[in-house]
Design a protein around this motif. Structure first.
Motif, short mmCIF file in Angstrom:
data_model
loop_
_atom_site.label_atom_id
_atom_site.label_comp_id
_atom_site.label_asym_id
_atom_site.label_seq_id
_atom_site.Cartn_x
_atom_site.Cartn_y
_atom_site.Cartn_z
N ILE A 121 0.86 -1.15 -0.04
CA ILE A 121 -0.07 -0.06 0.16
C ILE A 121 1.05 1.21 -0.12
N ASN A 122 0.62 2.14 -0.96
CA ASN A 122 1.79 3.09 -1.13
C ASN A 122 1.06 4.52 -0.59
N GLY A 123 -0.18 4.40 -0.10
CA GLY A 123 -0.85 5.49 0.47
C GLY A 123 -1.11 5.26 1.79
N ASN A 124 -1.88 5.94 2.63
CA ASN A 124 -2.41 5.78 4.05
C ASN A 124 -3.46 4.75 3.86
N LEU A 125 -3.40 3.84 4.98
CA LEU A 125 -4.30 2.84 5.38
C LEU A 125 -5.46 3.20 6.29
N SER A 126 -6.46 3.40 6.11
CA SER A 126 -7.53 3.89 7.37
C SER A 126 -8.43 2.79 7.57
#
Length: 229
Positions: free
Chosen positions: A80-85
């Motif tokens: 995952i290259n972005g934020n994980l919410s």
């Protein structure tokens, strides 16, 4: 068929009606109800009424996106290259790799003197922070026994610090000559960020005169530290 006498226009309305009927039928059908890349056993993807299925080169299903319950299953690494919410509490400690790291540490001193004025450091714990951790919750306790060797009433003081910062001191006032003073001091704190190392100390002093070195002076400093990310 085209009516040879009436010409091609005779069947055109019927053909248009048939096309519209087929379009109406298609509009009620699930898109990609059944589809695949056409590969038979091995790397590829397929869809059915249960969802989307991806297969690795061995033919094993590696990813499933379910249309039944909305779940997603990955049988491999996920980058995952972005934020994980995610919802709070949805990931348990058991599912994480070393979310916290505990440490117990000890230092001690014996046969020391107590001097008037500023507290003098008697014991120090130097802590190296484990890699990957950024915070630390600390609880430290110092216990000191010290005999009053001055020959008259005097007081003894004990303090603890974390990275040089303390929260007051413990005192035994009017310790009789020849008696042993018993002092305990507790300090707690949270370091955020914690850095790469930090230290915990115990320091003590006397009130009116020097308490000379003897065998009835001992100090123990114990710390419990919980590192977290």
């Amino acid at each position: 068929m085209v009516n040879a006498i009436l010409g091609m226009g005779r069947d055109l309305p019927q053909r248009l009606n048939a096309i519209e009927a087929r379009l109406r039928d298609l509009s009620t059908q699930p898109i990609l109800l059944h589809a695949s890349t056409g590969q038979d056993g091995g790397q590829g993807l397929s869809t059915d009424k249960n969802g989307l299925h991806l297969f690795d080169p061995t033919g094993a299903e590696s990813v499933t996106l379910s249309t039944i319950d909305g779940s997603a299953n990955f049988n491999g690494n996920v980058n995952i290259n972005g934020n994980l919410s995610v919802p709070n509490g949805s990931i348990s400690n058991a599912a994480l790799q070393a979310p916290v790291s505990p440490l117990a540490a000890h230092a001690d001193a014996s046969a020391f003197a107590l001097y008037t004025g500023a507290n003098v450091e008697l014991a120090r714990i130097t802590v190296t922070v484990p890699a990957g951790f950024t915070k630390a919750a600390i609880s430290a306790t110092a216990i000191m026994n010290a005999r009053n060797t001055t020959g008259s009433l005097d007081s003894a003081y004990l303090t603890c610090t974390i990275n040089g910062a303390g929260n007051g001191w413990s005192a035994q006032v009017d310790a009789a000559a020849g008696n042993v003073a018993h002092l305990t001091k507790v300090i707690t704190g949270i370091l955020n960020p914690v850095g790469s190392t930090f230290y915990i100390t115990a320091a003590a002093s006397s009130g009116l005169a020097t308490w000379t070195v003897d065998s009835a002076k001992a100090l123990n400093l114990d710390a419990m530290i919980l590192f977290y990310r």
